[in-house]
Every structure is written in structure tokens, then in C-alpha cells.
Scaffold this active site. Structure first.
Site, PDB file in Angstrom:
ATOM      1  N   TYR A  73      50.002 103.745  25.777  1.00 53.45           N
ATOM      2  CA  TYR A  73      49.394 104.089  24.489  1.00 53.45           C
ATOM      3  C   TYR A  73      48.353 103.030  24.140  1.00 53.45           C
ATOM      4  CZ  TYR A  73      49.268 105.178  19.425  1.00 53.45           C
ATOM      5  OH  TYR A  73      48.881 105.497  18.149  1.00 53.45           O
ATOM      6  N   LYS A  96      47.886 107.825  26.474  1.00 49.44           N
ATOM      7  CA  LYS A  96      47.479 108.333  25.169  1.00 49.44           C
ATOM      8  C   LYS A  96      46.308 107.473  24.724  1.00 49.44           C
ATOM      9  CE  LYS A  96      48.895 108.831  20.331  1.00 49.44           C
ATOM     10  NZ  LYS A  96      49.947 108.555  19.313  1.00 49.44           N
TER      11      LYS A  96
END
Length: 294
Positions: free
Chosen positions: A135, A164
Site C-alpha cells: 500500500y 494499492k
């Protein structure tokens, strides 16, 4: 090692008036999300208030999400930390309670070098059998997972399966997809960039918007996956004002207010986050009405 394609909801953690987790509402939210087309439940991330949950609550929230999803969609557990050993421990616990994958935020505050990021993510990914989503959210962490770093991890660490991407930098997303050469799935981490990221080869979104508009968010990604970009773009454009209002204050302050407006009674965030300001409630409500979710 693809985890999901489509719209994964970065689900909120509902709270009772005393600040404890409201697991009844949590289960109901998850069931509603799945019934309306959400493709994955991403539990106890930023939207789920991971920084203010203790370890026991954190793992229980993952366990309940797995139980509520009941195998219908994957459950991705947020287990990242700026302490590698703690992230390893939480990741192992998430695996024990049935999570399907991990969401690993870049270390925050201590701002690791790219070499440190490689060592950090490698240690966590190799500690379990679960696929991991890196992320990248520099606005919160103070560090940027460079495309070269993510691509190296995707090619050399078996369980690193996806990223992400919430840098907001479309050029960086393009370079990441170029360098990864198919070894990483890429999800948009920004709801206002779902279609641009998918047009470059991304496979979906991990979404705040989906909390209040699960069907529409799923449909936007599905249009992309089906090659129906005019339809996807039209829905993206129509969603932009609501996306802006969901970030008029720091996430998850606005999205909790939005869910409360929809009657979900998810409570307010734990301190140091506070309830949405009244003037922002007015603009958020108007955007929800205009988008047809209120």
C-alpha cells in the site's frame, strides 16, 4: 497469485457510543456490500481506523469480517506497521483467523529507505503463506514506494502479489505497470482515479467510495474490465464531487458521517479524529443526493 479483480471496499469499523466496536453493524455492512456487488472486503485499513485499534480488537475485526464474508469474496486484512516485527506478528495472526490476503502499508513516520522497504516487505511477505498487497500512500506515510522497488518485490518475493497505488501520480502508476511486467496486480487507491488506473492495466480499486456506493463502484470497474470505457468514464465523472466530499476532511471522518446519513449508525471515529464539521455535512449530503445514494 491474483487476489481479486474489481472493487474492494476499504470498510469502516463501526463504533458504539462508548467507542467499542459495533460488530452487529459491521457484519450487516459486510453482508450488504457483498449483496451489492463488492468484490473484496478490505478490513482494518485506514478507513477501518487501524491506528486506534488495539491488537486484540484488530484481529477480532479481521476474524469477524472473515466470518461475515463466509467465503463469498476474499477478505484482505490490513496488517501493516512501521515496526516490521509487529507487522509480521499481526500478519501471522490474520492468517490464523482466515484472512485471504494482507494489505501492507509502507512504514510511516520512520520513513524507510527503498532498501529498507524491500527488507521490510520481504520479511512480512515471507512470514505467512498469504499473498500481500503493498500500500503506497505517501501523503500519510511520508515515504514513496518507487516503481523500481515495487517491481523488484513483485519479481523476487513470491507472496508480493499487488500494489494499492495512492500516490495520485498517474505517471508513477504507468511506470510501475511497465516495470512490473505482469508480476503485480495494481489497484487504484484513489476513487477519483479508478478509470485512469484501469486504463493503464490496473485491475480494480480499494475504495472508500464503495462504503456508500458499492454497486456504482463495482460497476465502474466492471465497465473497465469489459472494455466499456465510455460508460466507465461517465460514471467516474459523475462520482467526482462525491469523491471530493468523502475527503473534505481526513478519511474516515466523512465516510462515517455519510454512512450515518444512510442510516447505518456506524458512530464517529476514535480520537484523535473527530466528528465531521456541520458545514461539511451539508456539502456531503448534497453530493450523496446528487449521486443517488441518499
Amino acid at each position: 497469485m491474483s487476489i481479486f479483480k474489481g472493487a474492494g471496499v476499504a470498510i469502516v469499523t463501526p463504533m458504539n457510543e462508548d467507542g467499542s466496536i459495533n460488530y452487529d453493524v459491521y457484519r450487516a455492512l459486510i453482508d450488504d456490500q457483498i449483496r451489492k456487488g463488492t468484490d473484496a472486503i478490505v478490513a482494518v485499513g485506514t478507513s477501518g481506523e487501524a491506528p486506534t485499534l488495539d491488537d486484540e480488537e484488530h484481529i477480532e475485526a479481521i476474524r469477524v469480517a472473515v466470518e461475515a464474508a463466509a467465503g463469498r469474496v476474499p477478505v484482505v486484512a490490513g496488517t501493516g506497521s512501521n515496526n516490521t516485527a509487529h507487522a509480521v506478528m499481526m500478519s501471522k495472526e490474520a492468517e490464523k483467523v482466515g484472512a485471504d490476503a494482507l494489505l501492507l502499508v509502507a512504514p510511516y513516520y520512520n520513513k524507510a529507505t527503498q532498501k529498507g522497504l524491500i527488507a521490510h516487505f520481504t520479511a512480512i511477505a515471507e512470514s505467512t503463506g498469504l499473498p500481500a498487497i503493498l500500500y503506497n500512500v505517501p501523503s500519510r506515510t511520508g515515504s514513496n514506494i518507487l516503481p523500481e522497488t515495487a517491481a523488484f518485490l513483485g519479481k523476487n518475493v513470491k507472496n508480493v502479489a499487488a500494489v494499492k497505488e495512492a500516490s495520485g501520480n498517474i505517471s508513477q502508476v504507468a511506470k510501475l505497470i511497465e516495470l512490473a511486467e505482469g508480476t503485480l496486480d495494481v489497484y487504484s487507491g484513489n476513487d477519483d482515479q479508478i478509470v485512469p488506473v484501469c486504463s493503464l492495466g490496473g485491475v480494480g480499486v480499494i475504495s472508500v467510495l464503495s462504503n456508500v456506493a458499492p454497486k456504482e463502484t463495482h460497476d465502474m470497474v466492471q465497465f473497465c474490465l469489459d472494455g466499456k470505457y465510455p460508460e466507465a468514464a461517465a460514471l467516474q465523472i459523475r462520482s467526482l464531487e462525491l469523491c471530493r466530499q468523502l475527503f473534505c476532511e481526513v478519511n474516515p471522518i466523512p465516510v462515517k458521517a455519510a454512512l450515518n446519513m444512510q442510516g447505518w449508525n456506524v458512530g464517529i471515529p476514535r480520537l484523535p479524529l473527530t466528528e465531521l464539521e456541520e458545514e461539511h455535512k451539508i456539502s456531503l449530503k448534497a453530493a450523496m443526493q446528487a449521486f443517488g445514494v441518499l
